[in-house]
Design an enzyme around this catalytic site. Structure first.
Site, PDB file in Angstrom:
ATOM      1  CB  CYS A  51      -4.685   4.663  -2.163  1.00 57.47           C
ATOM      2  SG  CYS A  51      -3.795   3.070  -2.324  1.00 57.47           S
ATOM      3  CG  HIS A 108      -4.490  -1.847   5.514  1.00 57.90           C
ATOM      4  ND1 HIS A 108      -3.544  -3.110   4.666  1.00 57.90           N
ATOM      5  CD2 HIS A 108      -4.418  -1.274   4.528  1.00 57.90           C
ATOM      6  CE1 HIS A 108      -4.006  -2.900   3.970  1.00 57.90           C
ATOM      7  NE2 HIS A 108      -4.861  -2.287   3.546  1.00 57.90           N
ATOM      8  CG  HIS A 131      -2.324   0.185   1.008  1.00 57.55           C
ATOM      9  ND1 HIS A 131      -3.194   0.607   0.166  1.00 57.55           N
ATOM     10  CD2 HIS A 131      -3.380  -0.006   1.933  1.00 57.55           C
ATOM     11  CE1 HIS A 131      -4.040   0.812  -0.152  1.00 57.55           C
ATOM     12  NE2 HIS A 131      -4.707   0.387   1.264  1.00 57.55           N
TER      13      HIS A 131
END
Lengths: 144, 144
Positions: free
Chosen positions: B119, B105, B71
């Site tokens: 993102c 997460h 990520h």
């Protein structure tokens, strides 16, 4: 390693982050530009793309150039202009700029404001092409 | 087509852009989350990655999940917290968050602030995995 790298602007408001080096935009003399820095924010081994941050000081500008890859830019700081082909447009924080392959382009910071922008690029990409001669784009630019 | 898509926040300050649809984060009922929207800012045909913007309303949260891809997140709006493995950390505008593969997460907006973040993801990626049962991550999380 999972990590949070804090936003830590410098004393003049320049955008910096923990554990991110502020690099030269390009080698001096390799191409015309003025007052630009480069920071690689994300370059994960399992990602084919990188997210980079460029900051142009007030009155500065990036190189006038074109390349085969699409430019995907998000303005993160300040304001200025972007030249795309024959037209110059104002840009401000959080605007999105898409530049088609082989279109001449250049980012300029306003005289009184830095211009910082995120740029999403593939790790493997073609090298930018510079205009011949005096730095003006050829009249038969690819975006005509 | 080369284009500038202007930043056009809505009347409540929610981040929006011209010609960018605000989408559901996920299908309702497919995973636990609260008050999250999704906007795809860049998904160029010649790029292997996309840049997406997620906005979590005050008090909301993303799904607790993990996946094989890394990520890469830049906080663009507001503040809140991110849980990475067993630890929860405050995050604020422009912080960079890297989350390793297979680490549990979750992003949480503060009670009084939206939390918006960019993102960077590969277009082709594995689907997130959800924790079994009550939504708590397994004690033997991959980041231990």
């Amino acid at each position: 390693m999972s990590v949070i790298r804090r936003f830590t602007p410098d004393e003049r408001g320049g955008f910096r982050w923990e554990a991110v080096d502020r690099l030269r935009y390009k080698e001096e003399g390799s191409a015309p530009f003025k007052d630009v820095t480069r920071q690689v924010l994300f370059a994960q081994p399992d990602h084919a793309s990188e997210l980079r941050y460029f900051e142009v000081a007030p009155g500065g500008h990036s190189t006038l150039e074109r390349h085969r890859h699409t430019h995907a830019v998000l303005i993160l700081r300040g304001h200025g202009t972007v030249t795309i082909g024959d037209a110059t447009h104002p840009v401000a924080e959080r605007d999105l700029v898409t530049i088609d392959p082989l279109v001449w382009h250049q980012f300029q910071a306003a005289p009184g404001s830095a211009l910082g922008f995120l740029c999403l690029v593939a790790k493997e990409r073609d090298r930018p092409e510079l205009p011949p001669g005096d730095g003006a784009p050829p009249s038969a630019a690819a975006d005509d």
